[in-house]
Design a protein around this motif. Structure first.
Motif, PDB file in Angstrom:
ATOM      1  N   UNK A  32       7.962   6.494   1.441  1.00  0.00           N
ATOM      2  CA  UNK A  32       7.586   5.538   0.832  1.00  0.00           C
ATOM      3  C   UNK A  32       7.970   4.933  -0.072  1.00  0.00           C
ATOM      4  N   UNK A  33       7.031   6.256  -1.316  1.00  0.00           N
ATOM      5  CA  UNK A  33       7.011   6.115  -2.563  1.00  0.00           C
ATOM      6  C   UNK A  33       8.776   5.940  -3.154  1.00  0.00           C
ATOM      7  N   UNK A  34       9.556   7.100  -2.423  1.00  0.00           N
ATOM      8  CA  UNK A  34      10.690   7.146  -2.626  1.00  0.00           C
ATOM      9  C   UNK A  34      11.523   5.545  -2.830  1.00  0.00           C
ATOM     10  N   UNK A 334      12.179   2.592 -20.200  1.00  0.00           N
ATOM     11  CA  UNK A 334      11.546   3.321 -20.365  1.00  0.00           C
ATOM     12  C   UNK A 334      11.916   2.554 -18.213  1.00  0.00           C
ATOM     13  N   UNK A 335      12.934   3.274 -16.956  1.00  0.00           N
ATOM     14  CA  UNK A 335      12.889   3.319 -15.292  1.00  0.00           C
ATOM     15  C   UNK A 335      11.093   3.039 -15.487  1.00  0.00           C
ATOM     16  N   UNK A 336      11.162   2.224 -14.584  1.00  0.00           N
ATOM     17  CA  UNK A 336      10.075   2.163 -13.656  1.00  0.00           C
ATOM     18  C   UNK A 336       9.310   3.411 -13.305  1.00  0.00           C
ATOM     19  N   UNK A 337       8.023   3.478 -12.952  1.00  0.00           N
ATOM     20  CA  UNK A 337       7.614   4.480 -11.841  1.00  0.00           C
ATOM     21  C   UNK A 337       6.675   4.136 -11.347  1.00  0.00           C
ATOM     22  N   UNK A 338       5.758   4.681 -10.643  1.00  0.00           N
ATOM     23  CA  UNK A 338       4.951   4.171  -8.929  1.00  0.00           C
ATOM     24  C   UNK A 338       3.641   3.802  -9.849  1.00  0.00           C
ATOM     25  N   UNK A 339       3.183   4.384 -10.905  1.00  0.00           N
ATOM     26  CA  UNK A 339       2.030   3.807 -11.779  1.00  0.00           C
ATOM     27  C   UNK A 339       2.071   2.837 -12.127  1.00  0.00           C
TER      28      UNK A 339
END
Ligand SMILES: O=C(O)CCC(=O)C(=O)O
Ligand SMILES: [Fe+2]
Length: 381
Positions: A32-34, A334-339
């Motif tokens: 799901x995170x991916x 920068x690219x967006x992370x889950x955090x």
């Protein structure tokens, strides 16, 4: 033995099963995170038009109470009113990116100006760099870009600049008087006004991104599609009061480096024409903390001067203009992370100019939804 094995079997089997179930849920969550990241990326790219230089995003950050701790890690120069403390020497033939990059050949071939090792070192050590004559004073191209601004204004491609993030994106003429036009290789709104000079600008901005990514202090990858660029036009009487470009809890926090490239003509004189950039180095955010002495550096907005700074470190402002003023403004994100996703969604929303907001927010919502479902699955049974 048998009973021991049996005993072992009867008590460890549920543990094994639970372990397997937990592993399964963790794997599920990871999927799901991916998916969430992929969704976000796809939406960012759709909105950004997927070119080297993407359009987009909220314009600069807004006024508001300062919340973050701000602790400069360098000793700033003495309080300065009209002096440039740092001038990086620029030679017309910039060296190629020291580490070499896929863009180096292109850059060299098409005479794209690049940052030199000293510029990158200065940016790393003090968090900002001012490169005078990044575009040489005799640069015809600089003048052509200014003509491009005027042409786009004539074709009504400029909008009154707004401040703030997304839904709070407001017109506040006490904070900013300027007009902006978002740029991007595949920006649909600009297709009917093509310009080879603007294409070259995209090459330069791409090459700078590569230099910053390869040699910048932050060491993060910089997301091509999430980078934001615009032309800014300040009429006589224009300004942009003190603000920050990266605000924690909003998508602007993805901004790693702010870029300013001035396009004013050679007769611009900051003493009489105003419009200096003031970079603040006190401990405040949108405001100078009560009781603290001002500490800042002023930069003349001479045509060809490039300024780069770490977006989350320096509040800054554009002083009143006494003559029209031209600039390219941008942010390398920068690219967006889950955090990031979690913090952006829990606060003021995503990045986006007013047109792209709903799409981007929908993307973020779907992505956040996927993460949430993953979490529910993980915690649920
Ligand atoms: O035009 C400038 O010098 C600065 C503009 C700026 O700070 C912004 O658009 O965020
Ligand atoms: Fe700014």
């Amino acid at each position: 033995m048998k009973s021991a094995r049996g005993h072992t079997g009867s008590s460890s089997s549920p543990i094994l099963i639970r372990g397997a179930m937990l592993l399964h849920r963790v794997a599920e969550f990871a999927i799901f995170a991916v998916l969430a990241i992929a969704t976000t990326t796809i939406f960012s790219n759709v909105v950004a038009g997927r070119g080297g230089v993407g359009p987009v995003a909220a314009e600069s950050s807004t006024a508001g109470p300062f919340a973050d701790a701000f602790a400069p890690t360098y000793i700033a120069p003495a309080i300065s009113r009209h002096a440039r403390h740092y001038v990086s020497i620029h030679t017309n033939t910039r060296p190629e990116s020291p580490g070499g990059s896929s863009l180096a050949a292109l850059a060299a071939a098409s005479d794209v100006p690049r940052l030199g090792p000293d510029d990158l070192e200065t940016l790393k050590s003090q968090g900002y760099v001012v490169v005078e004559d990044f575009l040489p004073s005799d640069s015809e191209w600089k003048n052509s870009l200014r003509s491009d601004v005027l042409q786009l204004r004539e074709k009504n491609k400029f909008k009154i600049a707004r401040i703030g993030q997304d839904s709070t994106n407001t017109l506040n003429e006490e904070i900013r008087v300027a007009e902006t036009c978002f740029l991007g290789r595949n920006k649909a709104e600009l297709r009917d006004v093509p310009s080879a000079d603007r294409e070259r600008l995209y090459d330069v901005l791409d090459a700078l991104r590569q230099d910053l990514e390869d040699h910048g202090a932050k060491g993060n990858k910089l997301d091509e599609g999430l980078s934001e660029f615009l032309y800014a036009y300040y009429p006589t009487g224009g300004f942009y009061r003190r603000h920050r470009d990266a605000i924690k809890g909003s998508a602007s926090f993805l901004r790693e480096y702010s870029l300013l490239l001035y396009l004013n003509d050679d007769s611009y004189d900051a003493e009489t024409d105003g419009g200096r950039l003031r970079i603040h180095m006190d401990s405040g955010g949108d405001f100078l903390p009560a009781g603290e002495a001002p500490l800042f550096q002023d930069v003349d907005a001479c045509g060809g001067t490039l300024v780069l700074f770490e977006s989350d470190r320096f509040p800054h402002e554009v002083l009143d203009t006494v003559r029209e003023r031209f600039a390219v403004v941008g942010w390398y994100n920068r690219p967006m992370s889950i955090g990031d996703l979690a913090s952006i969604n829990s606060e003021s929303g995503g990045v986006g100019d007013s047109a792209s907001d709903p799409i981007r927010l929908a993307g973020l919502a779907v992505a956040a939804g996927l993460v949430t479902v993953g979490l529910i699955n993980l915690l649920g049974s």
